[in-house]
Design a protein around this motif. Structure first.
Motif, mmCIF file in Angstrom:
data_model
loop_
_atom_site.group_PDB
_atom_site.id
_atom_site.type_symbol
_atom_site.label_atom_id
_atom_site.label_comp_id
_atom_site.label_asym_id
_atom_site.label_seq_id
_atom_site.Cartn_x
_atom_site.Cartn_y
_atom_site.Cartn_z
ATOM 1 N N GLU A 77 42.828 25.399 19.911
ATOM 2 C CA GLU A 77 43.219 24.378 20.875
ATOM 3 C C GLU A 77 42.610 24.631 22.242
ATOM 4 O O GLU A 77 41.907 23.811 22.796
ATOM 5 C CB GLU A 77 44.750 24.325 20.978
ATOM 6 N N GLY A 78 42.857 25.832 22.823
ATOM 7 C CA GLY A 78 42.335 26.142 24.145
ATOM 8 C C GLY A 78 43.019 25.327 25.226
ATOM 9 O O GLY A 78 43.884 24.491 24.956
ATOM 10 N N PRO A 79 42.638 25.549 26.491
ATOM 11 C CA PRO A 79 43.241 24.784 27.580
ATOM 12 C C PRO A 79 42.876 23.306 27.476
ATOM 13 O O PRO A 79 41.791 22.963 27.006
ATOM 14 C CB PRO A 79 42.622 25.408 28.842
ATOM 15 N N PRO A 80 43.764 22.407 27.905
ATOM 16 C CA PRO A 80 43.428 20.977 27.878
ATOM 17 C C PRO A 80 42.305 20.657 28.854
ATOM 18 O O PRO A 80 42.003 21.420 29.776
ATOM 19 C CB PRO A 80 44.742 20.296 28.286
ATOM 20 N N GLU A 81 41.708 19.509 28.662
ATOM 21 C CA GLU A 81 40.542 19.100 29.458
ATOM 22 C C GLU A 81 40.872 18.943 30.932
ATOM 23 O O GLU A 81 39.985 19.065 31.781
ATOM 24 C CB GLU A 81 40.000 17.797 28.860
ATOM 25 N N ASN A 82 42.141 18.695 31.266
ATOM 26 C CA ASN A 82 42.512 18.464 32.665
ATOM 27 C C ASN A 82 43.044 19.725 33.346
ATOM 28 O O ASN A 82 43.695 19.640 34.391
ATOM 29 C CB ASN A 82 43.557 17.346 32.769
ATOM 30 N N VAL A 83 42.754 20.897 32.799
ATOM 31 C CA VAL A 83 43.200 22.169 33.382
ATOM 32 C C VAL A 83 42.009 23.103 33.521
ATOM 33 O O VAL A 83 41.229 23.281 32.578
ATOM 34 C CB VAL A 83 44.277 22.839 32.497
ATOM 35 N N LEU A 84 41.863 23.698 34.715
ATOM 36 C CA LEU A 84 40.827 24.703 34.975
ATOM 37 C C LEU A 84 41.507 25.975 35.458
ATOM 38 O O LEU A 84 42.329 25.941 36.378
ATOM 39 C CB LEU A 84 39.844 24.211 36.040
ATOM 40 N N LEU A 85 41.180 27.102 34.830
ATOM 41 C CA LEU A 85 41.805 28.368 35.194
ATOM 42 C C LEU A 85 41.073 29.016 36.366
ATOM 43 O O LEU A 85 39.834 29.081 36.389
ATOM 44 C CB LEU A 85 41.802 29.327 33.998
ATOM 45 N N LEU A 86 41.853 29.499 37.340
ATOM 46 C CA LEU A 86 41.354 30.294 38.466
ATOM 47 C C LEU A 86 42.127 31.602 38.475
ATOM 48 O O LEU A 86 43.359 31.584 38.522
ATOM 49 C CB LEU A 86 41.584 29.580 39.802
ATOM 50 N N ALA A 87 41.438 32.714 38.439
ATOM 51 C CA ALA A 87 42.106 34.012 38.484
ATOM 52 C C ALA A 87 41.483 34.854 39.579
ATOM 53 O O ALA A 87 40.266 34.817 39.804
ATOM 54 C CB ALA A 87 42.001 34.735 37.144
ATOM 55 N N THR A 88 42.318 35.615 40.285
ATOM 56 C CA THR A 88 41.815 36.625 41.219
ATOM 57 C C THR A 88 42.241 37.989 40.716
ATOM 58 O O THR A 88 43.301 38.139 40.102
ATOM 59 C CB THR A 88 42.366 36.414 42.638
ATOM 60 N N SER A 89 41.399 38.981 40.963
ATOM 61 C CA SER A 89 41.717 40.328 40.501
ATOM 62 C C SER A 89 40.938 41.354 41.301
ATOM 63 O O SER A 89 39.818 41.088 41.756
ATOM 64 C CB SER A 89 41.389 40.477 39.006
ATOM 65 N N ASN A 90 41.533 42.531 41.477
ATOM 66 C CA ASN A 90 40.835 43.667 42.057
ATOM 67 C C ASN A 90 40.066 44.444 40.999
ATOM 68 O O ASN A 90 39.357 45.399 41.332
ATOM 69 C CB ASN A 90 41.828 44.619 42.747
ATOM 70 N N ARG A 91 40.229 44.059 39.740
ATOM 71 C CA ARG A 91 39.617 44.783 38.629
ATOM 72 C C ARG A 91 38.624 43.866 37.927
ATOM 73 O O ARG A 91 38.976 42.772 37.492
ATOM 74 C CB ARG A 91 40.687 45.252 37.631
ATOM 75 N N ARG A 92 37.405 44.337 37.784
ATOM 76 C CA ARG A 92 36.339 43.498 37.224
ATOM 77 C C ARG A 92 36.684 43.015 35.820
ATOM 78 O O ARG A 92 36.375 41.887 35.439
ATOM 79 C CB ARG A 92 35.025 44.308 37.200
ATOM 80 N N HIS A 93 37.317 43.847 35.014
ATOM 81 C CA HIS A 93 37.611 43.468 33.638
ATOM 82 C C HIS A 93 39.073 43.076 33.433
ATOM 83 O O HIS A 93 39.512 42.919 32.291
ATOM 84 C CB HIS A 93 37.219 44.597 32.686
ATOM 85 N N LEU A 94 39.835 42.957 34.535
ATOM 86 C CA LEU A 94 41.199 42.432 34.519
ATOM 87 C C LEU A 94 42.202 43.348 33.820
ATOM 88 O O LEU A 94 43.337 42.950 33.608
ATOM 89 C CB LEU A 94 41.255 41.050 33.826
ATOM 90 N N VAL A 95 41.805 44.548 33.460
ATOM 91 C CA VAL A 95 42.704 45.428 32.723
ATOM 92 C C VAL A 95 42.954 46.700 33.528
ATOM 93 O O VAL A 95 42.114 47.163 34.290
ATOM 94 C CB VAL A 95 42.140 45.801 31.327
ATOM 95 N N ARG A 96 44.148 47.272 33.342
ATOM 96 C CA ARG A 96 44.541 48.464 34.091
ATOM 97 C C ARG A 96 43.922 49.722 33.497
ATOM 98 O O ARG A 96 43.610 50.663 34.218
ATOM 99 C CB ARG A 96 46.065 48.594 34.073
ATOM 100 N N HIS A 97 43.759 49.763 32.189
ATOM 101 C CA HIS A 97 43.269 50.962 31.520
ATOM 102 C C HIS A 97 42.119 50.566 30.604
ATOM 103 O O HIS A 97 42.326 50.115 29.481
ATOM 104 C CB HIS A 97 44.387 51.617 30.702
ATOM 105 N N LEU A 98 40.894 50.733 31.114
ATOM 106 C CA LEU A 98 39.731 50.356 30.322
ATOM 107 C C LEU A 98 39.457 51.359 29.212
ATOM 108 O O LEU A 98 38.959 51.012 28.154
ATOM 109 C CB LEU A 98 38.506 50.235 31.234
ATOM 110 N N GLY A 99 39.814 52.623 29.441
ATOM 111 C CA GLY A 99 39.572 53.642 28.427
ATOM 112 C C GLY A 99 38.154 54.181 28.493
ATOM 113 O O GLY A 99 37.304 53.712 29.261
ATOM 114 N N GLU A 100 37.872 55.185 27.692
ATOM 115 C CA GLU A 100 36.566 55.822 27.669
ATOM 116 C C GLU A 100 35.652 55.129 26.652
ATOM 117 O O GLU A 100 36.109 54.574 25.647
ATOM 118 C CB GLU A 100 36.720 57.303 27.283
ATOM 119 N N ASN A 101 34.344 55.187 26.925
ATOM 120 C CA ASN A 101 33.402 54.699 25.928
ATOM 121 C C ASN A 101 33.493 55.577 24.672
ATOM 122 O O ASN A 101 33.583 56.805 24.777
ATOM 123 C CB ASN A 101 31.972 54.756 26.460
ATOM 124 N N PRO A 102 33.473 54.994 23.500
ATOM 125 C CA PRO A 102 33.503 55.808 22.281
ATOM 126 C C PRO A 102 32.288 56.729 22.216
ATOM 127 O O PRO A 102 31.198 56.397 22.692
ATOM 128 C CB PRO A 102 33.467 54.760 21.161
#
Length: 342
Positions: free
Chosen positions: A239-264
């Motif tokens: 389904e995804g967001p409807p056509e009349n909605v646009l998402l705007l997000a702000t973040s201090n983290r480039r990948h939006l996550v608190r714990h990116l973890g180590e590269n395998p």
């Protein structure tokens, strides 16, 4: 309809416009009616319900005007939705009321442009918008953001947007400033309500307006259900967001996550790499990423002078630099310093 005022005291809790208060109070009641959402796609039975309510409310309006004659209680001009609903009430015309609801939506969307969602939608009657020209040093980012927003408001292809960068650089200021654009409406979503986004989107999809869905200071744990829910809504679900909605997000983290973890490590199984890619995938689903780098000394001093509205004296420049010693250089600190110097 149980939301109709019965006495003059009941009117005091309402946000009424200028004009005869009883008529506009009952007009607002029609925008809040139990059948208001069904009226967006009316069936004959819904039209019958509207007709019965209009007849009953018209008789009630005449009684209230006779028993409690009142002058203006409101200070603002009436909204077109209120004027249209009152005209439909006076004419007892269900089709006219349907046209009003289809053009403006039910309450609260009929009357307001800014909302907060914490599980339920609450209107913000007087949103606090940044002043024109308040964002200094990020003109290219602001222009790209507004160009994308205008495309969306005009019904043209536009991209979900992530504003990423250091604290205090004006990401939220830039996003909130989009409410100045003609036709813009914004719903600010509290982080704790992300799990209920799908219900909100189903509601917004029924409306004639176009909405910016504002997710401020977004920072998620990849283990949280909200993380995977938001990722699916952005791109991964049918389904995804409807056509009349646009998402705007702000973040201090480039990948939006608190714990990116180590590269395998080399040689680790595909599950480890899949987990990392799954974590990185959320930010990649924003088609437009605008970066707000930290302020330097020169931009900070320019911003202080900008907010003061005049050049800094040597003494004020020294005071501004001392003010930033502990807090660092940012647009937020510049505004705070300018307020102190003013």
């Amino acid at each position: 309809m149980n939301n109709v005022p019965q006495t003059p005291i009941d009117l005091l809790a309402l946000d009424l416009p200028r004009g005869e208060p009883w008529g506009y109070a009952l007009a607002q009641g029609l925008l809040k009616a139990p059948w208001a959402w069904r009226a967006l796609r009316p069936t004959p039975g819904v039209l019958d319900l509207i007709r019965m309510d209009l007849e009953a409310l018209h008789a009630k309006l005449l009684r209230l005007r006779r028993d409690f004659p009142l002058g203006d209680l409101g200070e603002r001009p009436p909204h077109p939705a209120e004027e249209g609903a009152l005209a439909a009430l006076l004419a007892r015309d269900p089709q006219a009321l349907v046209r009003v609801l289809q053009a403006h939506g039910p309450y609260p969307f009929a009357l307001y442009r800014a909302f907060r969602f914490g599980g339920e939608v609450q209107p913000i009657p007087s949103p606090r918008l940044p002043r024109e020209g308040e964002l200094l040093g990020y003109e290219a980012q602001r222009e790209a953001l507004e160009e994308n927003a205008r495309r969306f408001l005009q019904g043209r292809p536009a991209l979900h947007t992530l504003l990423y960068g250091a604290r205090g650089t004006g990401k939220s200021t830039a996003a909130k400033g989009l409410l100045r654009l003609e036709g813009a409406r914004m719903v600010e979503v509290e982080t704790g309500a992300l799990a209920h986004l799908e219900r909100l989107l189903q509601t917004l999809a029924l409306l004639p307006h176009r909405f910016f869905l504002f997710l401020d200071d977004l920072s998620l744990d990849p283990q949280d259900e909200a993380f995977h829910h938001l990722k699916a809504l952005l791109e991964g679900s049918l389904e995804g967001p409807p056509e009349n909605v646009l998402l705007l997000a702000t973040s201090n983290r480039r990948h939006l996550v608190r714990h990116l973890g180590e590269n395998p490590l080399p040689g680790e199984g595909p599950q480890a790499w899949d987990a990392l890619q799954d974590t990185l995938a959320l930010s990649e689903r924003f088609g437009l990423v605008l970066t707000f780098p930290p302020f330097d000394k020169g931009l900070y001093l320019r911003a202080v002078a900008h907010h003061l509205g005049r050049p800094l004296t040597p003494e004020e420049e020294g005071a501004a630099l001392r003010f930033a010693l502990e807090k660092g250089y940012s647009g937020r600190v510049a505004r705070q310093c300018a307020s102190l110097l003013a």
